[in-house]
Design a protein around this motif. Structure first.
Motif, mmCIF file in Angstrom:
data_model
loop_
_atom_site.group_PDB
_atom_site.id
_atom_site.type_symbol
_atom_site.label_atom_id
_atom_site.label_comp_id
_atom_site.label_asym_id
_atom_site.label_seq_id
_atom_site.Cartn_x
_atom_site.Cartn_y
_atom_site.Cartn_z
ATOM 1 N N TYR A 326 -1.674 17.832 6.742
ATOM 2 C CA TYR A 326 -1.453 16.646 5.927
ATOM 3 C C TYR A 326 -1.500 15.359 6.734
ATOM 4 O O TYR A 326 -1.420 14.275 6.145
ATOM 5 N N SER A 327 -1.553 15.447 8.011
ATOM 6 C CA SER A 327 -1.469 14.213 8.797
ATOM 7 C C SER A 327 -2.251 14.370 10.080
ATOM 8 O O SER A 327 -2.647 15.456 10.484
ATOM 9 N N ASP A 328 -2.469 13.233 10.705
ATOM 10 C CA ASP A 328 -3.078 13.191 12.030
ATOM 11 C C ASP A 328 -2.425 12.051 12.792
ATOM 12 O O ASP A 328 -2.978 10.982 12.972
ATOM 13 N N GLN A 329 -1.159 12.330 13.191
ATOM 14 C CA GLN A 329 -0.384 11.350 13.950
ATOM 15 C C GLN A 329 -0.291 10.002 13.231
ATOM 16 O O GLN A 329 -0.730 8.967 13.710
ATOM 17 N N GLY A 330 0.318 10.004 12.055
ATOM 18 C CA GLY A 330 0.606 8.744 11.386
ATOM 19 C C GLY A 330 -0.467 8.257 10.455
ATOM 20 O O GLY A 330 -0.495 7.080 10.110
ATOM 21 N N SER A 331 -1.411 9.097 9.990
ATOM 22 C CA SER A 331 -2.429 8.653 9.057
ATOM 23 C C SER A 331 -1.818 8.461 7.675
ATOM 24 O O SER A 331 -0.775 9.003 7.346
ATOM 25 N N ALA A 332 -2.509 7.670 6.823
ATOM 26 C CA ALA A 332 -2.000 7.363 5.485
ATOM 27 C C ALA A 332 -2.162 8.566 4.566
ATOM 28 O O ALA A 332 -3.125 9.324 4.665
ATOM 29 N N ASN A 333 -1.217 8.718 3.655
ATOM 30 C CA ASN A 333 -1.252 9.818 2.691
ATOM 31 C C ASN A 333 -0.874 9.280 1.308
ATOM 32 O O ASN A 333 -0.083 8.334 1.188
ATOM 33 N N ARG A 334 -1.445 9.902 0.287
ATOM 34 C CA ARG A 334 -1.199 9.458 -1.089
ATOM 35 C C ARG A 334 -0.241 10.418 -1.790
ATOM 36 O O ARG A 334 -0.349 11.636 -1.663
ATOM 37 N N TYR A 335 0.694 9.831 -2.541
ATOM 38 C CA TYR A 335 1.635 10.593 -3.355
ATOM 39 C C TYR A 335 1.684 9.974 -4.743
ATOM 40 O O TYR A 335 1.153 8.870 -4.966
ATOM 41 N N GLU A 336 2.312 10.660 -5.667
ATOM 42 C CA GLU A 336 2.455 10.117 -7.013
ATOM 43 C C GLU A 336 3.859 10.388 -7.527
ATOM 44 O O GLU A 336 4.499 11.382 -7.178
ATOM 45 N N ALA A 337 4.327 9.453 -8.359
ATOM 46 C CA ALA A 337 5.647 9.560 -8.964
ATOM 47 C C ALA A 337 5.480 9.612 -10.483
ATOM 48 O O ALA A 337 5.102 8.603 -11.113
ATOM 49 N N PRO A 338 5.720 10.747 -11.113
ATOM 50 C CA PRO A 338 5.542 10.862 -12.573
ATOM 51 C C PRO A 338 6.761 10.323 -13.320
ATOM 52 O O PRO A 338 7.897 10.404 -12.834
#
Length: 438
Positions: A326-338
Motif C-alpha cells: 500500500y505504500s512506498d515510504q510515504g506515498s499518497a493513498n486514497r481512502y473514502e468515508a461513506p
C-alpha cells in the motif's frame, strides 16, 4: 614419613627462610618499600588536589556536541588511569636511585607491576562501557595482569600449550583454543561495531531509495563479517584449504535441511535488489496479515501491526505469494468515508458542503486530486454518499484519517441542518388488532 619429607625439603625451606630474614633486615628492602609507599601517597595527594580541577576542565556543557566537546568527553574517560600510572611514573623515576645505592630493584619491579595491574583493573572496570568489552576485561585482561604481577605468565602459558585436547584425528592445545576464542570474539565484536557504524551512515543518505539503502547495509554487513572471518583465520594460522571439508558438509546440509534458509536468504537479496518491499512499507499478505515492515533480516521481514504486534514473515513469502503493497515510504493513498443523508435533503447541496469541510483538514491532500463527494445510491433509509480523499501515508489504525474525516462530515451536516437517517420499519398487522375481552 614426615622424617623423610623433612630430610628432602627441610634444608631448602631453611635456606629460603634464611634468605627471607636477610631480605627483611636489609636496607635495600625497606628503602624500596618506602619508595613505593611514597610514590603511591604522592600520586594520591596529587589526585585529591588536582583531580576535581582536571575533571571540571575536561567536562563540557551537556548540550555541546562539537568536536572539541567530544574530545574532552573522550579524554575524561582516562581519568581513572591517572592515579596508578602516576604512581608508576614516580616509582620509575626513583628506581635508578635505589639501584645505584643498593644494586637491587626487585621490590621496585614488583611495585611497578602492581601499579600496572591497578591501571588495567581501572581500565576494565571504569573505562569499558560495552558489555562484551567489560566481560573481556574482567575475565581476560585482569587475570593476565594478575599473572604478570606474580611472574607466572610464562609457566602458565607453557602449561596451557602442553595441554593437548584430542578431537578425532585432530588435536590442539588449550592455549590455541583460548587464543582462537579471544581473537574471534574481538574480531567479530569489531565487525559488529563497524557494521552498526556503516549502517547508521548509510541510513542517513536520504537521497538513496529505501530499498537501495537496505541493500547497501546488507552488502556492507556481508563484506565486514567476511573480512573478519578471513582475518581470524589468518591470525590463527588456519589455512583456508582446511575449510574444504566444512564447505562440503555445509553444501550437503543445504541440500537436505537448510534449503529453506538458503531460499529465504536469496529471496531477501532479490527483494532488496528489486525494491518490491522495503522498511517502512505497509503491506498485506495473501493470508490476510497486514502491517508495516519495520525490519528486514537475512531470513525474514518483520511486520508491525497497528496494535503493536510483530509478525515474522519469511522472505520467500514475498516472492512466491501475492503481497499487496500500500505504500512506498510515504506515498499518497486514497481512502473514502461513506455516509447517508435523509430523503428530505436537497442532495445537490451535499457535495459542495462535504468537499469544503473535508478539504479544510490539514492532512488531506489536493494532489493528485481534491476531495470528491460522490452519490453512490438510494438506500432503504437514506441516500448514500461517499467522500474520496487522498492522504500522505497509511490509514493503518494509528493514523485514523477516515475517523477524522467522518467527524468533519458529521459536523458539516449538523451545521447545515442535514439529517443523517437511521433505519425505519413499517409494521402492518393483517386482520387488525385483537379485541380485548370485557
Amino acid at each position: 614419613m614426615f622424617e623423610s619429607i623433612w630430610n628432602e625439603y627441610g634444608p631448602m625451606l631453611m635456606d629460603w627462610g634464611q634468605q627471607g630474614r636477610d631480605w627483611l633486615l636489609s636496607p635495600a628492602f625497606w628503602s624500596q618499600l618506602a619508595l613505593l609507599v611514597l610514590a603511591w601517597l604522592a600520586a594520591l595527594a596529587f589526585m585529591r588536589k588536582a583531580g576535581p580541577q582536571i575533571e571540571r576542565l575536561l567536562t563540557p556543557p551537556e548540550a555541546a556536541e562539537t568536536i572539541f566537546a567530544r574530545t574532552r568527553r573522550f579524554m575524561l574517560l582516562f581519568l581513572p588511569l591517572v592515579l596508578p600510572l602516576l604512581a608508576f611514573g614516580l616509582t620509575a623515576a626513583g628506581e635508578q636511585v635505589t639501584r645505584s645505592l643498593f644494586d637491587s630493584g626487585a621490590i621496585i619491579a614488583l611495585g611497578k607491576r602492581v601499579f600496572l595491574f591497578l591501571a588495567v583493573r581501572a581500565f576494565a572496570r571504569d573505562m569499558l562501557q560495552d558489555p562484551f568489552l567489560r566481560a573481556l576485561g574482567r575475565y581476560v585482561m585482569v587475570p593476565v595482569a594478575a599473572l604478570y604481577v606474580v611472574g607466572l605468565i610464562e609457566p602458565v602459558v607453557a602449561w596451557l600449550d602442553a595441554a593437548v585436547v584430542p578431537l578425532g584425528n585432530l588435536s590442539f592445545s588449550v592455549l590455541k583454543a583460548l587464543q582462537f576464542i579471544v581473537v574471534a570474539a574481538v574480531m567479530f565484536w569489531f565487525g559488529r561495531w563497524s557494521n552498526d557504524q556503516s549502517a547508521a551512515l548509510i541510513q542517513k543518505q536520504q537521497d538513496m531509495r529505501p530499498a537501495t539503502r537496505q541493500l547497501a547495509v546488507k552488502s556492507a554487513e556481508i563484506v565486514i563479517f567476511g573480512v573478519a572471518f578471513l582475518l581470524v583465520m589468518n591470525i590463527m594460522g588456519i589455512p583456508l584449504t582446511s575449510l574444504a571439508v566444512l564447505t562440503g558438509a555445509l553444501g550437503v546440509g543445504i541440500g537436505f535441511g537448510l534449503q529453506k534458509i538458503a531460499s529465504n536468504f536469496i529471496s531477501g537479496i532479490i527483494l532488496l535488489l528489486e525494491g518490491q518491499a522495503t522498511v517502512g512499507d505497509f503491506v498485506q499478505l495473501d493470508g490476510g496479515e497486514a502491517g508495516t515492515i519495520v525490519k528486514m533480516t537475512a531470513r525474514a521481514a518483520i511486520l508491525e501491526t497497528f496494535d503493536g504486534r510483530w509478525i515474522v514473515v519469511p522472505n520467500e513469502d514475498f516472492i512466491i505469494t501475492r503481497v499487496v503493497n500500500y505504500s512506498d515510504q510515504g506515498s499518497a493513498n486514497r481512502y473514502e468515508a461513506p455516509f447517508s443523508v435523509s430523503y428530505d435533503t436537497d442532495i445537490n447541496l451535499v457535495p459542495g458542503i462535504i468537499e469544503k469541510a473535508v478539504g479544510a483538514l490539514d492532512f488531506v491532500l489536493t494532489e493528485p486530486e481534491k476531495p470528491d463527494c460522490e452519490l453512490r445510491g438510494f438506500g432503504e433509509s437514506g441516500i448514500d454518499f461517499a467522500c474520496e480523499f487522498w492522504v500522505n501515508g497509511i490509514d493503518d489504525g494509528r493514523h485514523k484519517y477516515t475517523s477524522r474525516v467522518l467527524f468533519a462530515i458529521w459536523n458539516a451536516l449538523q451545521a447545515h441542518d442535514i439529517e443523517i437517517p437511521f433505519p425505519q420499519r413499517v409494521v402492518e398487522i393483517k386482520g387488525g388488532l385483537p379485541r380485548a375481552e370485557v
